[in-house]
Scaffold this active site. Structure first.
Site, PDB file in Angstrom:
ATOM      1  N   LYS A 188       0.997  -1.168   0.252  1.00 41.76           N
ATOM      2  CA  LYS A 188      -0.092   0.019   0.095  1.00 41.76           C
ATOM      3  C   LYS A 188       0.885   1.221   0.066  1.00 41.76           C
ATOM      4  O   LYS A 188       0.736   2.249   0.742  1.00 41.76           O
ATOM      5  CB  LYS A 188      -0.975  -0.059   1.282  1.00 41.76           C
ATOM      6  CG  LYS A 188      -2.147   1.129   1.225  1.00 41.76           C
ATOM      7  CD  LYS A 188      -3.164   0.912   0.028  1.00 41.76           C
ATOM      8  CE  LYS A 188      -3.830   2.005   0.109  1.00 41.76           C
ATOM      9  NZ  LYS A 188      -4.892   2.055  -1.138  1.00 41.76           N
ATOM     10  N   ASP A 204      -9.188 -13.598   5.745  1.00 38.95           N
ATOM     11  CA  ASP A 204     -10.536 -13.706   6.134  1.00 38.95           C
ATOM     12  C   ASP A 204     -11.443 -13.824   4.816  1.00 38.95           C
ATOM     13  O   ASP A 204     -12.288 -14.861   4.558  1.00 38.95           O
ATOM     14  CB  ASP A 204     -10.922 -12.544   6.779  1.00 38.95           C
ATOM     15  CG  ASP A 204     -11.182 -13.036   8.446  1.00 38.95           C
ATOM     16  OD1 ASP A 204     -10.447 -13.820   9.001  1.00 38.95           O
ATOM     17  OD2 ASP A 204     -12.075 -12.663   9.188  1.00 38.95           O
TER      18      ASP A 204
HETATM   19  C1  IPM Z   1      -6.248 -13.922  12.864  1.00 41.38           C
HETATM   20  C2  IPM Z   1      -7.388 -13.501  13.896  1.00 41.38           C
HETATM   21  C3  IPM Z   1      -6.385 -12.634  14.864  1.00 41.38           C
HETATM   22  C4  IPM Z   1      -5.388 -11.611  14.130  1.00 41.38           C
HETATM   23  C5  IPM Z   1      -7.335 -11.820  15.767  1.00 41.38           C
HETATM   24  C6  IPM Z   1      -7.998 -12.991  16.683  1.00 41.38           C
HETATM   25  C7  IPM Z   1      -6.667 -10.858  16.756  1.00 41.38           C
HETATM   26  O1  IPM Z   1      -7.906 -12.470  13.201  1.00 41.38           O
HETATM   27  O2  IPM Z   1      -5.593 -14.970  13.379  1.00 41.38           O
HETATM   28  O3  IPM Z   1      -6.372 -13.698  11.794  1.00 41.38           O
HETATM   29  O4  IPM Z   1      -5.850 -10.474  13.829  1.00 41.38           O
HETATM   30  O5  IPM Z   1      -4.215 -11.949  13.820  1.00 41.38           O
HETATM   31 MG    MG Z   2      -7.903 -12.741  11.071  1.00 39.74          MG
END
Ligand code: IPM
Ligand code: MG
Length: 358
Positions: free
Chosen positions: A189, A250
């Protein structure tokens, strides 16, 4: 082949349920793989431990974990405790304390799993995202001032070091080289963040020079989200900063069917410290103790752990047991559209490991 000492930290929410299921599956592998054994030592650390002791793990927690070959970790997070306390007290304390700087997150549309994209697009999902896991936006550097006053301020400073960027870039290049397509996408970025991210680009560019056999492309993180949705087949191995990869993984998990499938390895490539393996779905308090959590992410996680332990054959057997269960679509957990319990999914995978219906 060998005997492996595994530290087991179920943690919070559904963590203990899916990790215990994973231990059963690992035991079933040791029945069928010659000379493969596991000794599990359980640690009851996490939010309940915090309620009793005032900290998420004992002060000498890292010293206790150090002798193990690997750490098999469930989840951390509790609706009644601040997330930053639980996270920094356990998971990040282990990742950072053991310098597990490479976080490896594979995504693939498993057979029988229906993702949200059109099938011809979904079929192109076969990615490994390498997340920088020791610094960047998660460095924990910053502070608060003027507390409670109208001029109150809170700052998080993203820390990028030449050494930190170089080592994760090298790890990602090595991984991309080991995969058939030899294709690495560097996510950045640097158009908006003009210090740390520009250093990120410069150091990645230097490292890449040592890998002339790789095809490299660069993506801004916002554009990367579109590409993952619109042209998934154009992506193979990816390297990104701690926060960027947190978000992208995600998305990757959702595009490959369910957050219940995402697995991850927190690796110290120097092998000075034990590496840690965990499903990425988190503690999921809404379904805790109902017996319906999808344990497949923790099984995939166990396969990553087996790879790291040099047990490639056992890892491949476990992955094919997982895909034979997803592919048949007879035993399907609620997150994937069925109503099978954690135990039923676990039993099905164990049966497949043993070769029944495999
Ligand atoms: C992940 C999770 C964690 C992160 C959370 C639980 C803080 O989202 O392992 O991706 O952000 O690292
Ligand atoms: Mg995460």
């Amino acid at each position: 082949m060998g005997a492996h000492r595994i530290a087991v930290i179920g943690g919070d929410g559904i963590g203990p349920e899916v990790i215990e299921a994973g231990c059963r599956v690992l035991d079933s592998l040791s029945e069928v793989e010659h000379d493969l054994t596991f000794s599990f030592q359980r640690f009851d650390w996490g939010s309940d431990y915090y309620r009793c002791h005032g900290h998420m793990m004992p002060e000498d927690g890292l010293t206790q974990l150090r002798p193990f070959d690997a750490i098999y970790f469930g989840a951390v997070g509790d609706p009644h405790l601040p997330d930053d306390v639980t996270l920094w007290g356990l998971r990040l304390a282990i990742c950072q304390g053991f310098d597990q700087y490479a976080n490896v997150r594979p995504s693939k549309l498993l057979p029988g799993v229906i993702g949200p994209l059109r099938p011809e697009l979904s079929a192109g999902i076969d990615w490994v995202i390498v997340r920088e896991n020791s610094e960047g936006e998660y460095a924990g550097v910053g502070g608060r001032a003027h507390r409670g006053l109208p001029i109150e301020v809170g700052m998080d400073v993203a820390v990028f070091t030449r050494a930190g960027i170089e080592r994760v870039a090298r790890f990602a290049c090595d991984l991309a080289r080991a995969r058939p397509r030899k294709l690495l996408t560097v996510v950045t970025k640097s158009n908006a963040q003009r210090h740390g991210m520009v250093l990120w680009d410069e150091v990645c560019r230097e490292v890449i020079r040592d890998y002339p056999d790789l095809t490299i492309d660069w993506m801004l993180v916002d554009a990367m989200t579109q590409r993952m949705v619109n042209k998934p087949a154009s992506i193979d191995t990816v390297v990104a900063t701690n926060l960027h990869a947190d978000i992208l993984t995600d998305l990757a998990a959702a595009l490959s069917g369910s957050l219940g499938l995402g697995a991850t390895a927190n690796i110290d490539p120097s092998r000075k410290y034990p590496s840690m393996f965990e499903p990425i779905h988190g503690s999921a308090f809404d379904i805790t103790a109902k017996g319906v959590a999808n344990p497949l992410a923790s099984f995939w996680t166990a396969a990553l752990m087996l790879d790291h332990l040099g047990e490639q054959r056992a890892s491949a057997r476990l992955m094919s047991a997982i895909t034979s269960v997803t592919g048949r679509r007879e035993v399907v957990s609620p997150d994937l559209g069925g109503n099978a319990t954690t135990k039923q999914v676990t039993d099905a995978v164990i049966a497949a490991v043993r070769g029944v219906n495999a």
